[in-house]
Design a protein around this motif. Structure first.
Motif, mmCIF file in Angstrom:
data_model
loop_
_atom_site.group_PDB
_atom_site.id
_atom_site.type_symbol
_atom_site.label_atom_id
_atom_site.label_comp_id
_atom_site.label_asym_id
_atom_site.label_seq_id
_atom_site.Cartn_x
_atom_site.Cartn_y
_atom_site.Cartn_z
ATOM 1 N N THR A 97 0.829 -1.199 0.000
ATOM 2 C CA THR A 97 0.000 0.000 0.000
ATOM 3 C C THR A 97 0.863 1.248 0.000
ATOM 4 O OG1 THR A 97 -1.718 1.247 1.187
ATOM 5 C CG2 THR A 97 -0.176 -0.014 2.524
ATOM 6 N N ILE A 98 0.370 2.278 -0.669
ATOM 7 C CA ILE A 98 0.970 3.588 -0.523
ATOM 8 C C ILE A 98 0.670 4.095 0.884
ATOM 9 C CG2 ILE A 98 0.986 4.244 -2.959
ATOM 10 C CD1 ILE A 98 -1.745 5.561 -2.516
ATOM 11 N N GLN A 99 1.547 4.917 1.407
ATOM 12 C CA GLN A 99 1.399 5.366 2.791
ATOM 13 C C GLN A 99 0.179 6.264 2.983
ATOM 14 O OE1 GLN A 99 3.948 8.136 5.798
ATOM 15 N NE2 GLN A 99 5.114 6.859 4.407
ATOM 16 N N THR A 100 -0.204 7.004 1.951
ATOM 17 C CA THR A 100 -1.300 7.977 2.086
ATOM 18 C C THR A 100 -2.627 7.419 1.593
ATOM 19 O OG1 THR A 100 -0.677 8.931 -0.061
ATOM 20 C CG2 THR A 100 0.223 9.976 1.937
ATOM 21 N N LEU A 101 -2.823 6.117 1.671
ATOM 22 C CA LEU A 101 -4.079 5.519 1.249
ATOM 23 C C LEU A 101 -5.216 6.024 2.134
ATOM 24 C CD1 LEU A 101 -5.394 3.311 -0.622
ATOM 25 C CD2 LEU A 101 -5.148 1.767 1.332
ATOM 26 N N THR A 102 -6.247 6.619 1.519
ATOM 27 C CA THR A 102 -7.404 7.106 2.276
ATOM 28 C C THR A 102 -8.730 6.623 1.705
ATOM 29 O OG1 THR A 102 -7.552 9.147 0.970
ATOM 30 C CG2 THR A 102 -6.184 9.214 2.959
ATOM 31 N N CYS A 103 -8.725 6.137 0.477
ATOM 32 C CA CYS A 103 -9.990 5.734 -0.150
ATOM 33 C C CYS A 103 -10.520 4.428 0.430
ATOM 34 C CB CYS A 103 -9.820 5.614 -1.668
ATOM 35 S SG CYS A 103 -8.499 4.500 -2.185
ATOM 36 N N VAL A 104 -9.671 3.701 1.148
ATOM 37 C CA VAL A 104 -10.061 2.436 1.777
ATOM 38 C C VAL A 104 -9.541 2.437 3.205
ATOM 39 C CG1 VAL A 104 -9.765 -0.073 1.745
ATOM 40 C CG2 VAL A 104 -10.032 1.172 -0.400
ATOM 41 N N ASP A 105 -10.343 2.005 4.152
ATOM 42 C CA ASP A 105 -9.891 1.824 5.526
ATOM 43 C C ASP A 105 -9.265 0.433 5.611
ATOM 44 O OD1 ASP A 105 -9.483 1.569 8.224
ATOM 45 O OD2 ASP A 105 -11.468 2.275 8.820
ATOM 46 N N LEU A 106 -7.995 0.350 5.204
ATOM 47 C CA LEU A 106 -7.347 -0.957 5.070
ATOM 48 C C LEU A 106 -7.271 -1.715 6.396
ATOM 49 C CD1 LEU A 106 -6.065 -2.921 3.110
ATOM 50 C CD2 LEU A 106 -3.866 -1.786 3.468
ATOM 51 N N PRO A 107 -6.909 -1.094 7.521
ATOM 52 C CA PRO A 107 -6.901 -1.857 8.778
ATOM 53 C C PRO A 107 -8.255 -2.475 9.105
ATOM 54 C CG PRO A 107 -5.691 0.185 9.057
ATOM 55 C CD PRO A 107 -6.365 0.267 7.717
ATOM 56 N N ALA A 108 -9.332 -1.716 8.904
ATOM 57 C CA ALA A 108 -10.664 -2.254 9.196
ATOM 58 C C ALA A 108 -11.011 -3.410 8.263
ATOM 59 C CB ALA A 108 -11.714 -1.151 9.077
ATOM 60 N N GLU A 109 -10.648 -3.285 6.976
ATOM 61 C CA GLU A 109 -10.957 -4.349 6.020
ATOM 62 C C GLU A 109 -10.141 -5.606 6.312
ATOM 63 O OE1 GLU A 109 -13.419 -4.331 4.202
ATOM 64 O OE2 GLU A 109 -13.921 -2.212 4.372
ATOM 65 N N LEU A 110 -8.887 -5.428 6.698
ATOM 66 C CA LEU A 110 -8.070 -6.607 7.026
ATOM 67 C C LEU A 110 -8.562 -7.271 8.307
ATOM 68 C CD1 LEU A 110 -4.462 -5.398 6.131
ATOM 69 C CD2 LEU A 110 -6.018 -6.811 4.776
ATOM 70 N N ALA A 111 -9.060 -6.473 9.241
ATOM 71 C CA ALA A 111 -9.619 -7.052 10.460
ATOM 72 C C ALA A 111 -10.867 -7.872 10.139
ATOM 73 C CB ALA A 111 -9.957 -5.953 11.465
ATOM 74 N N ALA A 112 -11.713 -7.357 9.247
ATOM 75 C CA ALA A 112 -12.910 -8.101 8.846
ATOM 76 C C ALA A 112 -12.526 -9.372 8.100
ATOM 77 C CB ALA A 112 -13.798 -7.213 7.980
ATOM 78 N N PHE A 113 -11.494 -9.285 7.257
ATOM 79 C CA PHE A 113 -11.024 -10.463 6.523
ATOM 80 C C PHE A 113 -10.487 -11.512 7.499
ATOM 81 C CE2 PHE A 113 -7.568 -12.740 4.307
ATOM 82 C CZ PHE A 113 -8.280 -13.279 3.246
ATOM 83 N N HIS A 114 -9.760 -11.060 8.523
ATOM 84 C CA HIS A 114 -9.209 -12.000 9.511
ATOM 85 C C HIS A 114 -10.330 -12.727 10.258
ATOM 86 C CE1 HIS A 114 -6.683 -13.680 12.631
ATOM 87 N NE2 HIS A 114 -7.451 -13.107 13.547
ATOM 88 N N ARG A 115 -11.417 -12.025 10.522
ATOM 89 C CA ARG A 115 -12.529 -12.683 11.208
ATOM 90 C C ARG A 115 -13.129 -13.790 10.348
ATOM 91 N NH1 ARG A 115 -13.380 -7.306 13.074
ATOM 92 N NH2 ARG A 115 -14.846 -6.839 11.373
ATOM 93 N N ARG A 116 -13.124 -13.600 9.037
ATOM 94 C CA ARG A 116 -13.666 -14.610 8.126
ATOM 95 C C ARG A 116 -12.689 -15.750 7.903
ATOM 96 N NH1 ARG A 116 -15.508 -11.970 2.653
ATOM 97 N NH2 ARG A 116 -16.060 -14.150 2.284
ATOM 98 N N PHE A 117 -11.381 -15.412 7.832
ATOM 99 C CA PHE A 117 -10.358 -16.418 7.535
ATOM 100 C C PHE A 117 -9.224 -16.308 8.564
ATOM 101 C CE2 PHE A 117 -12.225 -15.117 3.427
ATOM 102 C CZ PHE A 117 -12.754 -16.330 3.011
ATOM 103 N N PRO A 118 -9.458 -16.728 9.798
ATOM 104 C CA PRO A 118 -8.454 -16.539 10.854
ATOM 105 C C PRO A 118 -7.169 -17.317 10.631
ATOM 106 C CG PRO A 118 -10.264 -17.940 11.614
ATOM 107 C CD PRO A 118 -10.687 -17.376 10.296
ATOM 108 N N GLY A 119 -7.179 -18.334 9.779
ATOM 109 C CA GLY A 119 -5.976 -19.122 9.539
ATOM 110 C C GLY A 119 -5.045 -18.533 8.503
ATOM 111 N N ILE A 120 -5.467 -17.477 7.809
ATOM 112 C CA ILE A 120 -4.638 -16.867 6.763
ATOM 113 C C ILE A 120 -3.787 -15.756 7.366
ATOM 114 C CG2 ILE A 120 -4.645 -15.518 4.634
ATOM 115 C CD1 ILE A 120 -7.138 -16.993 3.797
ATOM 116 N N GLN A 121 -2.483 -15.833 7.137
ATOM 117 C CA GLN A 121 -1.567 -14.792 7.598
ATOM 118 C C GLN A 121 -1.473 -13.709 6.531
ATOM 119 O OE1 GLN A 121 2.388 -16.078 8.650
ATOM 120 N NE2 GLN A 121 3.167 -13.995 8.773
ATOM 121 N N VAL A 122 -1.654 -12.464 6.921
ATOM 122 C CA VAL A 122 -1.588 -11.333 5.998
ATOM 123 C C VAL A 122 -0.328 -10.530 6.283
ATOM 124 C CG1 VAL A 122 -2.729 -9.248 5.159
ATOM 125 C CG2 VAL A 122 -4.107 -11.214 5.892
ATOM 126 N N SER A 123 0.455 -10.282 5.246
ATOM 127 C CA SER A 123 1.653 -9.456 5.350
ATOM 128 C C SER A 123 1.393 -8.148 4.618
ATOM 129 C CB SER A 123 2.846 -10.187 4.723
ATOM 130 O OG SER A 123 3.995 -9.352 4.720
#
Length: 306
Positions: A97-123
Motif C-alpha cells: 500500500t501507498i502510505q497515504t491511502l485514504t480511499c479504503v480503511d485498510l486496517p478495518a478491512e483486514l480485520a474483517a477479513f481475519h474474522r472470516r479467515f483466521p488461519g490466513i496470515q496477511v503481510s
C-alpha cells in the motif's frame, strides 16, 4: 538450506535491515540473525556486509537473490495448492500500500477479513509506488494499492478497482488562506511548501499539478512520513497538498483548489485478472466487495473495464 532461511534472507533484502526484517517476519531479531548466519554457514559465504552502518549485500548475496526468489515462489505455489484443498483454513497473502491511502480503511478491512479467515496470515508492506510495482511484478506481493504515474498500469499488472481522490491544500490554523475555503493554484507562488520525497504517489500527483499550472513551488522541507508532514504544516513551516481525508483527520484547514480541481487515481492492482494464490483471491474478493460504488466522484470506484 531451508525455505525459512531464504525467507528471512529476502526479508532483510526487502526491508533494508535486520530489525525491520524481524518485525516483518514477526520474530525476534536474534532469531532472524541466527537464521541468516546458519544460511551463510551452509553456503560458505557471507551474504551481507555488516561492517558499515547499513546492511549491504555482498557479491554472493546478490547472486542468491534471484535464486531465492524463484525457490520462495515455488514454495508459495505449493502452499497455495494445499490451502486451496484445505478450504482456506491456512495460507499467506501479501499486500502492499501507498502510505497515504485514504480511499479504503485498510486496517478495518483486514480485520474483517481475519474474522472470516483466521488461519490466513496477511503481510502488509507500505512503500513508494516504484517499489510496490517491482514487488508485484516479482511475485513478492499478491496485491497492492498504487497511485500510478500514468493512466496505464505497467505491463503485466491488472487493475481490479480504481478510485479518484480529491487533493486539497492544508495550512496551519490561523494561516491567511485557512478561512478562504478555496484558492487558485497560481495564487500559491509565494507560499512555502512541505512535500513528500520524490517517488511517492502523492509527490507525483502534486508535481504534475504544479507543472500543469506553471507553479514553481518553494519547498522548505521534504519528508517520508505523512504524520510528520501534517505536524510540520500545523507548526507553520509551510502548506501542503494532501488527500482531503488526511487533512480532515488531522483537523487542519482544508482549502479547496479551483481551476483545475486537483486529484489523483488510486488502483488496487495484481498480476492478473485473478490471483493464483487462493488466499490472495479471497482477499481480493473481500476488498472489491467492500469498495464503494460511487464511480467518477472523489473516493469512488470505477469497476475494471469501465
Amino acid at each position: 538450506m531451508e525455505i525459512r532461511q531464504l525467507r528471512h534472507f529476502m526479508a532483510v533484502v526487502t526491508e533494508g535491515g535486520f530489525t525491520a526484517a524481524a518485525r516483518a517476519e514477526l520474530i525476534v531479531q536474534s532469531a532472524l540473525s541466527a537464521s541468516v548466519r546458519n544460511l551463510e554457514r551452509e553456503l560458505g559465504a557471507d551474504l551481507f556486509d555488516r561492517t558499515g552502518r547499513r546492511v549491504v549485500l555482498t557479491e554472493a548475496g546478490r547472486a542468491l537473490v534471484p535464486q531465492a526468489r524463484a525457490l520462495l515462489a515455488g514454495a508459495e505455489a505449493a502452499r497455495d495448492a494445499v490451502a486451496a484443498v484445505a478450504g482456506l483454513a491456512a495460507g499467506r497473502v501479501s499486500i502492499g500500500t501507498i502510505q497515504t491511502l485514504t480511499c479504503v480503511d485498510l486496517p478495518a478491512e483486514l480485520a474483517a477479513f481475519h474474522r472470516r479467515f483466521p488461519g490466513i496470515q496477511v503481510s502488509v508492506r507500505d512503500a513508494p509506488v516504484g517499489e510496490l510495482t517491482d514487488a508485484l511484478r516479482a511475485g513478492e506481493l499478491d496485491l497492492a494499492y498504487l497511485a500510478p504515474d500514468s493512466r496505464e498500469l505497467p505491463e503485466g499488472l491488472h487493475g481490479h478497482a480504481t478510485w479518484n481522490e480529491e487533493l486539497v491544500l492544508i495550512t496551519a490554523p490561523g494561516h491567511p488562506l485557512a478561512g478562504a475555503g478555496r484558492t487558485l493554484v497560481r495564487d500559491l507562488a509565494d507560499e512555502p511548501f512541505v512535500d513528500f520525497r520524490a517517488g511517492t504517489g502523492l509527490e507525483t500527483a502534486v508535481r504534475r499539478l504544479a507543472a500543469h499550472c506553471g507553479l514553481e513551488r518553494r519547498i522548505t522541507c521534504d519528508v517520508t512520513q505523512i504524520g510528520l508532514l501534517v505536524d510540520l504544516v500545523r507548526a507553520g513551516i509551510g502548506v501542503a497538498f494532501v488527500p482531503r481525508a488526511v487533512g480532515e483527520r488531522a483537523g487542519l484547514p482544508c482549502v479547496r483548489i479551483r481551476q483545475p480541481e486537483p486529484g489523483r487515481t488510486v488502483v488496487l492492482a495484481g498480476r492478473g485478472a485473478r490471483p493464483r494464490n487462493p488466499a490472495a483471491a479471497a482477499l481480493l474478493a473481500h476488498l472489491t466487495d467492500a469498495a464503494p460504488a460511487a464511480a467518477g466522484r472523489p473516493g469512488g470506484r470505477r469497476p475494471p473495464g469501465e
